[in-house]
Design a protein around this motif. Structure first.
Motif, short mmCIF file in Angstrom:
data_model
loop_
_atom_site.label_atom_id
_atom_site.label_comp_id
_atom_site.label_asym_id
_atom_site.label_seq_id
_atom_site.Cartn_x
_atom_site.Cartn_y
_atom_site.Cartn_z
N LEU A 156 -33.29 -28.93 -31.85
CA LEU A 156 -33.32 -30.35 -32.20
C LEU A 156 -34.68 -30.91 -31.88
N LYS A 157 -35.19 -31.77 -32.75
CA LYS A 157 -36.39 -32.53 -32.43
C LYS A 157 -35.92 -33.88 -31.94
N CYS A 158 -36.34 -34.23 -30.74
CA CYS A 158 -35.91 -35.48 -30.11
C CYS A 158 -36.84 -36.63 -30.48
N SER A 159 -36.39 -37.84 -30.26
CA SER A 159 -37.17 -39.03 -30.61
C SER A 159 -38.48 -39.12 -29.86
N ASP A 160 -38.59 -38.46 -28.71
CA ASP A 160 -39.85 -38.46 -27.95
C ASP A 160 -40.77 -37.32 -28.37
N THR A 220 -33.38 -26.73 -27.35
CA THR A 220 -32.79 -25.52 -27.91
C THR A 220 -31.42 -25.32 -27.30
N GLY A 221 -30.43 -25.06 -28.14
CA GLY A 221 -29.07 -24.87 -27.65
C GLY A 221 -28.36 -23.78 -28.42
N VAL A 222 -27.15 -23.48 -27.99
CA VAL A 222 -26.31 -22.48 -28.64
C VAL A 222 -24.89 -23.04 -28.73
N SER A 223 -24.20 -22.74 -29.83
CA SER A 223 -22.83 -23.24 -30.00
C SER A 223 -22.09 -22.36 -31.00
N SER A 224 -20.78 -22.26 -30.81
CA SER A 224 -19.94 -21.56 -31.79
C SER A 224 -19.36 -22.55 -32.80
N ASP A 225 -19.51 -23.85 -32.53
CA ASP A 225 -19.06 -24.90 -33.46
C ASP A 225 -20.21 -25.90 -33.61
N LEU A 226 -21.12 -25.58 -34.51
CA LEU A 226 -22.35 -26.36 -34.65
C LEU A 226 -22.07 -27.80 -35.07
N ILE A 278 -26.85 -16.17 -27.21
CA ILE A 278 -27.26 -16.67 -25.89
C ILE A 278 -28.59 -16.06 -25.47
N ASP A 279 -28.76 -14.77 -25.71
CA ASP A 279 -30.03 -14.11 -25.38
C ASP A 279 -31.18 -14.72 -26.19
N ALA A 280 -30.94 -14.98 -27.47
CA ALA A 280 -31.98 -15.58 -28.32
C ALA A 280 -32.32 -16.99 -27.84
N GLU A 281 -31.31 -17.77 -27.46
CA GLU A 281 -31.54 -19.13 -26.95
C GLU A 281 -32.41 -19.08 -25.70
N LYS A 282 -32.09 -18.20 -24.78
CA LYS A 282 -32.86 -18.09 -23.54
C LYS A 282 -34.31 -17.72 -23.83
N GLN A 283 -34.51 -16.83 -24.79
CA GLN A 283 -35.85 -16.41 -25.15
C GLN A 283 -36.63 -17.57 -25.76
N ILE A 284 -36.05 -18.28 -26.71
CA ILE A 284 -36.73 -19.39 -27.38
C ILE A 284 -37.07 -20.50 -26.39
N LYS A 285 -36.20 -20.76 -25.44
CA LYS A 285 -36.46 -21.81 -24.45
C LYS A 285 -37.73 -21.55 -23.66
N LYS A 286 -38.12 -20.30 -23.53
CA LYS A 286 -39.33 -19.94 -22.78
C LYS A 286 -40.60 -20.05 -23.63
N TRP A 287 -40.46 -20.20 -24.92
CA TRP A 287 -41.59 -20.20 -25.83
C TRP A 287 -42.40 -21.48 -25.73
N SER A 288 -43.65 -21.37 -26.11
CA SER A 288 -44.53 -22.54 -26.19
C SER A 288 -44.10 -23.43 -27.34
N ARG A 289 -44.57 -24.65 -27.31
CA ARG A 289 -44.31 -25.59 -28.41
C ARG A 289 -44.83 -25.03 -29.73
N ALA A 290 -46.03 -24.46 -29.72
CA ALA A 290 -46.64 -23.91 -30.94
C ALA A 290 -45.77 -22.79 -31.52
#
Length: 97
Positions: free
Chosen positions: A9-13, A18-24, A62-74
């Motif tokens: 999600l891109k937030c207003s700020d 980054t999140g994970v869900s089985s019911d998007l 869940i593994d992919a979410e954890k990985q993406i959360k560590k990534w830089s903004r770029a």
């Protein structure tokens, strides 16, 4: 077999969540409505769903979410734009001379 989704999600700020869900659909409603007041996105609404990735196994999502959360903004922005060829270069650590 149920699908699971990693989403960004891109937030207003201008920040990304980054999140994970089985019911998007349900999870997006929760984010947009402020269902969880202690959630990172609560005070950063409105939100824009900018990326989704579907998985057949929740553990891989869940593994992919954890990985993406560590990534830089770029790197996150390259993923959002679908510029997958840039991801390896953006993963390299920059060292000062």
């Amino acid at each position: 077999m149920n699908s699971s989704y990693v989403y960004i999600l891109k937030c207003s700020d201008g920040s990304y969540y980054t999140g994970v869900s089985s019911d998007l659909e349900k999870r997006m409603f929760q984010h947009h409505s402020g269902y969880y007041q202690d959630c990172y996105t609560y005070k950063r609404r409105p939100l824009e769903l900018v990326f989704t990735w579907e998985f057949t196994h929740v553990s891989i999502a869940i593994d992919a979410e954890k990985q993406i959360k560590k990534w830089s903004r770029a790197k996150k922005e390259a993923l959002i734009r679908g510029e997958y060829d840039l991801l390896p270069e953006l993963a390299k650590k920059k060292f000062r001379d």
